[in-house]
Motif scaffolding. Structure first.
Motif, mmCIF file in Angstrom:
data_model
loop_
_atom_site.group_PDB
_atom_site.id
_atom_site.type_symbol
_atom_site.label_atom_id
_atom_site.label_comp_id
_atom_site.label_asym_id
_atom_site.label_seq_id
_atom_site.Cartn_x
_atom_site.Cartn_y
_atom_site.Cartn_z
ATOM 1 N N GLY A 13 0.784 -1.223 0.000
ATOM 2 C CA GLY A 13 0.000 0.000 0.000
ATOM 3 C C GLY A 13 0.816 1.273 0.000
ATOM 4 N N VAL A 14 0.158 2.355 0.405
ATOM 5 C CA VAL A 14 0.782 3.683 0.465
ATOM 6 C C VAL A 14 0.891 4.095 1.922
ATOM 7 N N TRP A 15 2.042 4.641 2.264
ATOM 8 C CA TRP A 15 2.321 5.080 3.624
ATOM 9 C C TRP A 15 2.683 6.558 3.610
ATOM 10 N N ASP A 25 2.197 6.029 8.682
ATOM 11 C CA ASP A 25 0.814 5.583 8.784
ATOM 12 C C ASP A 25 0.331 5.119 7.411
ATOM 13 N N PRO A 26 -0.399 3.995 7.359
ATOM 14 C CA PRO A 26 -0.965 3.556 6.082
ATOM 15 C C PRO A 26 -2.141 4.455 5.704
ATOM 16 N N ILE A 27 -2.213 4.844 4.411
ATOM 17 C CA ILE A 27 -3.305 5.729 3.991
ATOM 18 C C ILE A 27 -4.094 5.156 2.815
ATOM 19 N N GLY A 75 -4.903 12.262 1.050
ATOM 20 C CA GLY A 75 -4.831 10.819 1.285
ATOM 21 C C GLY A 75 -5.863 10.276 2.251
ATOM 22 N N LYS A 76 -6.799 11.111 2.682
ATOM 23 C CA LYS A 76 -7.842 10.619 3.594
ATOM 24 C C LYS A 76 -8.865 9.758 2.860
ATOM 25 N N THR A 77 -9.259 10.193 1.661
ATOM 26 C CA THR A 77 -10.213 9.427 0.852
ATOM 27 C C THR A 77 -9.662 9.311 -0.568
ATOM 28 N N TRP A 78 -10.102 8.253 -1.270
ATOM 29 C CA TRP A 78 -9.599 7.945 -2.610
ATOM 30 C C TRP A 78 -10.750 7.645 -3.554
#
Length: 107
Positions: A13-15, A25-27, A75-78
């Motif tokens: 994932g993306v951190w 933190d994973p986002i 990066g809170k929502t995608w």
């Protein structure tokens, strides 16, 4: 913010780090795929982040992707923006004069 760092992994994932890499933190964990090939931040609007899925540098195995994603809130929502049938997106370029035009190097 020079302390904000993003990292994408081939299968994790993306951190994001807000403190220069001391903690992460994973986002991107709520998305259907965690294989990341590229990340691009809009330099004119750093809250806009693009993520290309699918491992970018495959060797003996390949973690495939499921499209290109965009966040407009840091990066809170995608949202999936398309290219769901591609296996890997290794490069993303945001047009310097028109941020609504985005190029993706995809296979």
């Amino acid at each position: 913010n020079t302390d904000r760092i993003f990292a994408g992994t081939a299968s994790g994932g993306v951190w994001m780090s807000e403190n220069g890499g001391i903690s992460w933190d994973p986002i991107f964990d709520d998305q259907p795929v965690l294989s990341i090939g590229s990340i691009k931040i809009n330099q004119k609007n750093p809250s806009e982040i693009w993520v290309g899925t699918g491992e970018g540098n495959p060797r003996n195995s390949l973690n495939t992707g499921a499209g290109i994603y965009k966040s407009i809130d840091g990066g809170k929502t995608w949202s999936c923006m398309g290219l769901e049938k591609t296996k890997t997106i290794h490069r993303i370029i945001i047009h310097r004069d028109d941020p609504n035009t985005v190029f993706a190097g995809a296979m």
